[in-house]
Design a protein around this motif. Structure first.
Motif, PDB file in Angstrom:
ATOM      1  N   ILE A 169       0.598  -1.352   0.155  1.00 53.69           N
ATOM      2  CA  ILE A 169      -0.137  -0.026  -0.014  1.00 53.69           C
ATOM      3  C   ILE A 169       0.960   1.263  -0.006  1.00 53.69           C
ATOM      4  O   ILE A 169       1.814   1.297   0.871  1.00 53.69           O
ATOM      5  N   GLY A 170       0.286   2.013  -0.921  1.00 53.20           N
ATOM      6  CA  GLY A 170       1.559   3.419  -0.969  1.00 53.20           C
ATOM      7  C   GLY A 170       2.361   3.153  -2.032  1.00 53.20           C
ATOM      8  O   GLY A 170       3.107   4.375  -2.427  1.00 53.20           O
ATOM      9  N   LYS A 171       2.852   2.047  -2.545  1.00 49.89           N
ATOM     10  CA  LYS A 171       3.776   1.992  -3.595  1.00 49.89           C
ATOM     11  C   LYS A 171       3.331   2.065  -5.125  1.00 49.89           C
ATOM     12  O   LYS A 171       2.070   1.957  -4.995  1.00 49.89           O
ATOM     13  N   THR A 172       3.982   2.359  -5.914  1.00 47.87           N
ATOM     14  CA  THR A 172       3.772   2.379  -7.293  1.00 47.87           C
ATOM     15  C   THR A 172       3.953   0.925  -7.748  1.00 47.87           C
ATOM     16  O   THR A 172       5.145   0.328  -7.786  1.00 47.87           O
ATOM     17  N   GLN A 173       2.965   0.480  -8.784  1.00 47.68           N
ATOM     18  CA  GLN A 173       3.275  -0.974  -9.272  1.00 47.68           C
ATOM     19  C   GLN A 173       2.747  -0.735 -10.833  1.00 47.68           C
ATOM     20  O   GLN A 173       1.642   0.051 -11.293  1.00 47.68           O
ATOM     21  N   ARG A 174       3.642  -1.500 -11.806  1.00 44.00           N
ATOM     22  CA  ARG A 174       3.333  -1.272 -13.064  1.00 44.00           C
ATOM     23  C   ARG A 174       2.380  -2.555 -13.249  1.00 44.00           C
ATOM     24  O   ARG A 174       2.700  -3.697 -12.802  1.00 44.00           O
ATOM     25  N   VAL A 175       1.323  -2.365 -14.220  1.00 44.74           N
ATOM     26  CA  VAL A 175       0.327  -3.399 -14.187  1.00 44.74           C
ATOM     27  C   VAL A 175      -0.106  -3.633 -15.804  1.00 44.74           C
ATOM     28  O   VAL A 175       0.160  -2.364 -16.359  1.00 44.74           O
ATOM     29  N   LEU A 176      -0.315  -4.661 -15.875  1.00 46.34           N
ATOM     30  CA  LEU A 176      -0.931  -4.920 -17.320  1.00 46.34           C
ATOM     31  C   LEU A 176      -2.641  -5.158 -17.267  1.00 46.34           C
ATOM     32  O   LEU A 176      -3.141  -5.840 -16.557  1.00 46.34           O
ATOM     33  N   ILE A 177      -3.334  -4.373 -18.203  1.00 46.09           N
ATOM     34  CA  ILE A 177      -4.674  -4.045 -18.249  1.00 46.09           C
ATOM     35  C   ILE A 177      -5.068  -5.419 -18.603  1.00 46.09           C
ATOM     36  O   ILE A 177      -4.898  -5.802 -20.085  1.00 46.09           O
ATOM     37  N   VAL A 221       0.177   0.321 -17.454  1.00 44.10           N
ATOM     38  CA  VAL A 221      -0.149   1.745 -16.643  1.00 44.10           C
ATOM     39  C   VAL A 221       0.699   1.483 -15.182  1.00 44.10           C
ATOM     40  O   VAL A 221       0.832   0.403 -14.831  1.00 44.10           O
ATOM     41  N   ASP A 222       1.057   2.744 -14.710  1.00 41.27           N
ATOM     42  CA  ASP A 222       1.355   2.700 -13.513  1.00 41.27           C
ATOM     43  C   ASP A 222       0.401   3.075 -12.496  1.00 41.27           C
ATOM     44  O   ASP A 222      -0.508   4.088 -12.596  1.00 41.27           O
ATOM     45  N   VAL A 223       0.142   2.231 -11.382  1.00 43.48           N
ATOM     46  CA  VAL A 223      -0.993   2.385 -10.396  1.00 43.48           C
ATOM     47  C   VAL A 223      -0.377   2.655  -8.812  1.00 43.48           C
ATOM     48  O   VAL A 223       0.630   1.849  -8.476  1.00 43.48           O
ATOM     49  N   THR A 224      -0.676   3.574  -8.072  1.00 40.41           N
ATOM     50  CA  THR A 224      -0.668   3.693  -6.711  1.00 40.41           C
ATOM     51  C   THR A 224      -1.533   2.610  -6.003  1.00 40.41           C
ATOM     52  O   THR A 224      -2.920   2.884  -5.961  1.00 40.41           O
ATOM     53  N   VAL A 225      -0.960   1.911  -5.242  1.00 38.69           N
ATOM     54  CA  VAL A 225      -1.785   0.925  -4.283  1.00 38.69           C
ATOM     55  C   VAL A 225      -2.505   1.682  -3.145  1.00 38.69           C
ATOM     56  O   VAL A 225      -1.624   2.243  -2.503  1.00 38.69           O
ATOM     57  N   ALA A 271      -5.625  -3.201   0.163  1.00 34.72           N
ATOM     58  CA  ALA A 271      -5.277  -4.760  -0.350  1.00 34.72           C
ATOM     59  C   ALA A 271      -6.073  -5.628   0.621  1.00 34.72           C
ATOM     60  O   ALA A 271      -6.504  -5.323   1.752  1.00 34.72           O
ATOM     61  N   ASP A 272      -6.181  -6.835   0.121  1.00 35.16           N
ATOM     62  CA  ASP A 272      -6.632  -7.849   1.152  1.00 35.16           C
ATOM     63  C   ASP A 272      -5.757  -9.196   1.190  1.00 35.16           C
ATOM     64  O   ASP A 272      -4.581  -8.953   0.842  1.00 35.16           O
ATOM     65  N   ALA A 273      -6.158 -10.288   1.339  1.00 35.62           N
ATOM     66  CA  ALA A 273      -5.310 -11.481   1.287  1.00 35.62           C
ATOM     67  C   ALA A 273      -4.946 -11.947  -0.088  1.00 35.62           C
ATOM     68  O   ALA A 273      -4.185 -12.692  -0.202  1.00 35.62           O
ATOM     69  N   HIS A 274      -5.496 -11.498  -0.962  1.00 38.01           N
ATOM     70  CA  HIS A 274      -5.443 -11.762  -2.460  1.00 38.01           C
ATOM     71  C   HIS A 274      -5.230 -10.968  -3.362  1.00 38.01           C
ATOM     72  O   HIS A 274      -4.495 -11.017  -4.522  1.00 38.01           O
ATOM     73  N   ASP A 275      -5.698  -9.649  -3.384  1.00 37.66           N
ATOM     74  CA  ASP A 275      -5.875  -8.742  -4.488  1.00 37.66           C
ATOM     75  C   ASP A 275      -5.565  -7.210  -3.907  1.00 37.66           C
ATOM     76  O   ASP A 275      -5.367  -7.097  -2.802  1.00 37.66           O
ATOM     77  N   LEU A 276      -5.124  -6.456  -4.916  1.00 36.21           N
ATOM     78  CA  LEU A 276      -4.759  -5.120  -4.695  1.00 36.21           C
ATOM     79  C   LEU A 276      -5.822  -4.112  -5.419  1.00 36.21           C
ATOM     80  O   LEU A 276      -6.542  -4.424  -6.343  1.00 36.21           O
ATOM     81  N   TRP A 277      -5.784  -2.817  -4.671  1.00 37.77           N
ATOM     82  CA  TRP A 277      -6.855  -1.802  -5.405  1.00 37.77           C
ATOM     83  C   TRP A 277      -5.975  -0.581  -5.612  1.00 37.77           C
ATOM     84  O   TRP A 277      -4.817  -0.198  -4.682  1.00 37.77           O
ATOM     85  N   GLY A 278      -6.198  -0.066  -6.661  1.00 34.70           N
ATOM     86  CA  GLY A 278      -5.337   1.494  -6.819  1.00 34.70           C
ATOM     87  C   GLY A 278      -5.736   2.280  -7.653  1.00 34.70           C
ATOM     88  O   GLY A 278      -6.838   2.081  -8.492  1.00 34.70           O
ATOM     89  N   SER A 279      -5.050   3.294  -8.007  1.00 37.02           N
ATOM     90  CA  SER A 279      -5.538   4.236  -8.942  1.00 37.02           C
ATOM     91  C   SER A 279      -4.454   4.679  -9.771  1.00 37.02           C
ATOM     92  O   SER A 279      -3.250   4.476  -9.432  1.00 37.02           O
ATOM     93  N   VAL A 280      -4.604   5.178 -10.939  1.00 36.05           N
ATOM     94  CA  VAL A 280      -3.756   5.292 -11.978  1.00 36.05           C
ATOM     95  C   VAL A 280      -2.923   6.836 -11.532  1.00 36.05           C
ATOM     96  O   VAL A 280      -3.727   7.590 -11.179  1.00 36.05           O
ATOM     97  N   ASP A 281      -1.743   6.688 -11.721  1.00 36.17           N
ATOM     98  CA  ASP A 281      -0.827   8.084 -11.443  1.00 36.17           C
ATOM     99  C   ASP A 281      -1.003   8.948 -12.432  1.00 36.17           C
ATOM    100  O   ASP A 281      -1.298   8.847 -13.547  1.00 36.17           O
TER     101      ASP A 281
END
Length: 451
Positions: free
Chosen positions: A385-393, A434-438, A441-451
């Motif tokens: 949480i709070g980190k930036t992740q590169r993700v594939l849509i 896209v780069d996403v700021t987390v 989170a739960d035990a399996h997935d993340l939620w985030g927004s586009v930087d």
């Protein structure tokens, strides 16, 4: 040429390796002018590619064959279940479904096509440009599986894959690289490397030297991964490694994971931690050193994601041995983990082992593993949480998108839910990085927004 090309229905079951077999069959059908039917009643015949690894997969395959027979009547069966026999030595498929037109084992493109030609003659000899270079794929356009070998040289006591798919047969490295290039050229943004034992690539042909782009390249895992990483860089794409046994030379590919194209992700099927259980399993890796290996990998590549699978309740597993597994998992902090209660597979050597574990105890132990893993996974994801992740849509809807980070293989790991951008002009697209700021989170997935 016939005004109405013959149509073939297709049902593909099983693992990604079986999926690649299906893609090869569909590619050949397309090359010969057959069309793919969207329903049973629109097909002139149906091919069912089966799985036969565990009892539930066998039943799923038999049910699929039965459904195809009921709905269509003309069925060709291929895949792992096609090579499986019962205790009396009879073919399981033909015993349960004697009306099928033909049965083949896995990786049997020629046999399948011969059966198709016999029951549904090919319509014409098409021009080569009717088929795209990457062939027909069953995955979304932006990712694909790259199978580098068939079969396995190991004889794990719980597994019957070698009896169905045979010993290791590595593909020529030039063929693998050409397929990879064709896939990237077609728009693939993530290539998932698969086999029964990716680390053993080239062992069967003594790491023979091939040529790619005029340069010599050995048929060896480390040189293949380095070459795929260089190729992926040209297309701004990802390479993800699956089914990697922790042999010493695997250490050499970890530094490549710091470059952004060979993903910091290893799918390592450890199965257990206790040396005695591993010995009964006849596993090729040394469980006593796996903690040290994982720690060393994380030191070289701090962002690496370790995925693994384990078996609870293997025959003879004592409570002490199971506690050893729990302690190992607590120390190893595996990022992504699947656990199966041991399931006797007909034909597996493990069935003859003494001290079988009762069904309820196997399931209870599996539950304890997954309960521990849920806490481990939750803690490790919370740290993002709070980190930036590169993700594939992967998909887009009115609320945003579903994506995957380097830690998420399709269909087996978690996802990243991306909130729709505030700027209405910013449209998310499938297959886009896209780069996403987390943000959660739960035990399996993340939620985030586009930087």
């Amino acid at each position: 040429m016939s005004a109405t090309p013959p149509k073939v229905g297709f049902v593909s079951l099983g693992c990604p390796k079986a999926l690649v077999d299906s893609e090869q069959i569909l590619t050949q059908l397309r090359a010969e002018g057959y069309e793919t039917a969207k329903s049973y009643d629109g097909a002139d015949l149906v091919i069912v590619n089966t799985c036969g690894f565990i009892d539930s997969a066998v039943q799923e395959s038999l049910d699929a064959i039965g459904e195809a027979l009921n709905e269509n009547g003309k069925v060709i069966v291929t895949g792992c279940l096609g090579s499986k026999k019962d205790a009396a030595g009879e073919d399981i498929v033909q015993k349960v479904h004697p009306k099928v037109l033909a049965v083949t084992g896995p990786h049997a493109l020629g046999e399948v096509m011969n059966a198709v030609h016999l029951h549904l003659p090919k319509p014409h000899e098409p021009f080569l440009d009717l088929l795209p270079p990457q062939g027909v794929k069953l995955t979304p356009k932006h990712y694909a599986y790259l199978k580098i070998s068939e079969g396995c040289n190991h004889r794990c006591s719980f597994c019957i894959i070698p009896s169905m798919r045979g010993d290791l047969v590595s593909r020529p490295i030039a063929d693998v690289m050409l397929e990879a290039e064709n896939l990237f050229t077609s728009g693939v943004k993530e290539l998932l490397v698969i086999s029964q034992d990716t680390s053993a690539y080239g062992v069967d042909i003594k790491f023979r030297t091939g040529f790619w782009n005029g340069k010599p390249v050995r048929t060896h895992m480390t040189e293949l991964v380095a070459s795929l990483g260089e190729l992926a860089k040209n297309y701004d794409a990802w390479v993800r490694l699956h089914y990697v046994y922790p042999y010493p030379h695997v250490d050499d590919i970890i530094p490549l994971m710091n470059g952004g194209h060979v993903l910091p992700y290893l799918d390592v099927p450890l199965q257990h931690s206790h040396p005695d259980v591993l010995k009964r399993m006849k596993r090729p890796a040394n469980g006593e050193k796996n903690i040290e290996r994982i720690q060393a990998w994380r030191k070289i590549c701090p962002d690496i994601t370790i995925r693994s699978t384990f078996i609870a309740g293997f025959p003879g597993e004592t409570e002490e041995e199971f506690q050893h597994l729990l302690a190992f998992l607590q120390e190893a902090q595996i990022d992504r983990l699947g656990c199966f209660a041991y399931s006797p597979v007909e034909g597996a050597a493990a069935n003859a082992l003494a001290a079988a574990i009762p069904d309820d105890l196997r399931e209870e132990r599996r539950g304890r593993v997954m309960q521990l893993q849920e806490k481990i996974s939750r803690d490790r994801l919370q740290a993002k949480i709070g980190k930036t992740q590169r993700v594939l849509i992967d998909s887009v809807d009115r609320n945003g998108a579903v994506a995957r980070s380097s830690a998420d293989a399709p269909e087996i790991d978690g996802v990243v839910y991306v909130k729709r951008p505030y700027d209405p002009a910013r449209q998310l697209k499938v297959g886009e990085f896209v780069d996403v700021t987390v943000t959660a989170a739960d035990a399996h997935d993340l939620w985030g927004s586009v930087d």
